[in-house]
Design a protein around this motif. Structure first.
Motif, PDB file in Angstrom:
ATOM      1  N   GLY A   1      -6.616   2.377   1.591  1.00 49.21           N
ATOM      2  CA  GLY A   1      -5.287   1.780   1.737  1.00 49.21           C
ATOM      3  C   GLY A   1      -4.626   2.097   3.072  1.00 49.21           C
TER       4      GLY A   1
ATOM      5  N   ARG B   1       1.816   6.170  -7.198  1.00 49.26           N
ATOM      6  CA  ARG B   1       0.622   6.835  -7.727  1.00 49.26           C
ATOM      7  C   ARG B   1       0.654   8.348  -7.545  1.00 49.26           C
ATOM      8  NH1 ARG B   1      -4.839   4.439  -5.401  1.00 49.26           N
ATOM      9  NH2 ARG B   1      -4.144   2.322  -5.783  1.00 49.26           N
ATOM     10  N   TYR B   2       1.144   8.797  -6.401  1.00 49.75           N
ATOM     11  CA  TYR B   2       0.935  10.210  -6.051  1.00 49.75           C
ATOM     12  C   TYR B   2       2.186  11.084  -6.019  1.00 49.75           C
ATOM     13  CZ  TYR B   2      -3.346   7.982  -4.422  1.00 49.75           C
ATOM     14  OH  TYR B   2      -4.490   7.247  -4.347  1.00 49.75           O
TER      15      TYR B   2
ATOM     16  N   ASN C   1       0.828  -1.213   0.000  1.00 49.81           N
ATOM     17  CA  ASN C   1       0.000   0.000   0.000  1.00 49.81           C
ATOM     18  C   ASN C   1       0.860   1.259   0.000  1.00 49.81           C
ATOM     19  OD1 ASN C   1      -3.025  -0.109   0.112  1.00 49.81           O
ATOM     20  ND2 ASN C   1      -2.540  -1.737   1.558  1.00 49.81           N
TER      21      ASN C   1
ATOM     22  N   ASN D   1       1.143   3.869  -3.175  1.00 44.95           N
ATOM     23  CA  ASN D   1       0.809   5.283  -3.006  1.00 44.95           C
ATOM     24  C   ASN D   1       1.917   6.174  -3.547  1.00 44.95           C
ATOM     25  OD1 ASN D   1      -1.678   4.839  -1.868  1.00 44.95           O
ATOM     26  ND2 ASN D   1      -1.041   5.244   0.236  1.00 44.95           N
TER      27      ASN D   1
HETATM   28 MG   LIG Z   1      -3.522   3.891  -1.589  1.00 38.35          MG
END
Ligand SMILES: [Mg+2]
Ligand SMILES: Nc1ncnc2c1ncn2[C@@H]1O[C@H](COP(=O)(O)OP(=O)(O)OP(=O)(O)O)[C@@H](O)[C@H]1O
Length: 228
Positions: free
Chosen positions: A193, A136-137, A129, A133
């Protein structure tokens, strides 16, 4: 996490998973129907179909995880895992996708033999997780570091990046169910998440905190009691 908070997390998680299970199936069917049409761009449609299958696979993993949550406290916290090999394998698995997102992944392991008081799958859930993240971010050009070390009688697993971050006041709220910081709203994600990460880490007797600010990345630190 209290019993009722835990029940709420479980209920929210069940709802999110059942809802999301229908969507990739419908999209997959539509993709297969398009592929049968004359003149269809079959390689492109098949690639998209593969993405949908992968998304469904993740959902199935979530459902398996849910059933583990349902078995309660002992099951989640049972056991210990040598974290270094698992973290290395996980980072290797993500290298390609990280590169596509323009994120560099680094791993810093102080001691190959450090044990984390979680079963393999739970440790994997936590690390996965946090890494997902960052990929993704954090945003293009960022570096994400996965670190494992001993600190004042605790074992610390820290995933930090120097990317987009979140507004400072959002950082403590990231662990709330369904909380998503503003710029993430266009991406896929349910906002569960980090709530799951917190639940798992706390069940193992540890604690987790996030620090960061806009433009200065995010640092998520999980500290577990070390027995020895
Ligand atoms: Mg997440
Ligand atoms: N490394 C990071 N950099 C910037 N923002 C982050 C980072 N990690 C998490 N966030 C923010 O925290 C929010 C909550 O994260 P969380 O993992 O709980 O949910 P999600 O990623 O949105 O969805 P899910 O993990 O359930 O697919 C994200 O929507 C994002 O706004």
């Amino acid at each position: 996490m209290s019993r009722s908070e835990y029940e709420e997390l479980r209920a929210a998680f069940t709802a999110a998973v059942s809802h999301e299970l229908r969507t990739p199936l419908a999209r997959l069917l539509a993709l297969l129907e398009s592929a049968e049409l004359p003149g269809a761009d079959q390689p492109a449609l098949l690639a998209q179909a593969r993405d949908e299958v992968e998304e469904m696979t993740e959902l199935v993993d979530d459902i398996l995880f849910l059933s583990e949550l349902e078995q309660g406290r002992e099951v989640v916290s049972l056991g210990e895992t040598e974290a270094a090999p698992l973290l290395r394998a996980l980072v290797d698995e993500k290298l390609e996708r990280a590169e596509l997102a323009g994120i560099r992944l680094e791993i810093q392991i102080e001691d190959e033999e450090l044990l984390v008081p979680l079963r393999r799958r739970m440790l994997r859930t936590v690390a996965d997780n946090l890494l997902e993240n960052a990929i993704r971010y954090a945003g293009e050009g960022a570096t994400c570091v996965v670190a494992l070390r001993r600190e004042d009688g605790e074992v610390v697993l820290e995933v930090s990046d120097d990317g987009a971050g979140v507004p400072e006041e959002d950082a403590p709220r990231l662990f709330e169910r369904f909380f998503r910081s503003d710029r993430a709203r266009t991406t896929r994600g349910s906002g569960l998440g980090l709530a799951i990460v917190k639940h798992v880490v706390e069940t193992a007797g540890g604690n987790v905190e996030a620090r960061g600010s806009s433009g200065h990345g995010l640092d998520v630190r999980c500290a577990f009691p070390a027995d020895g």
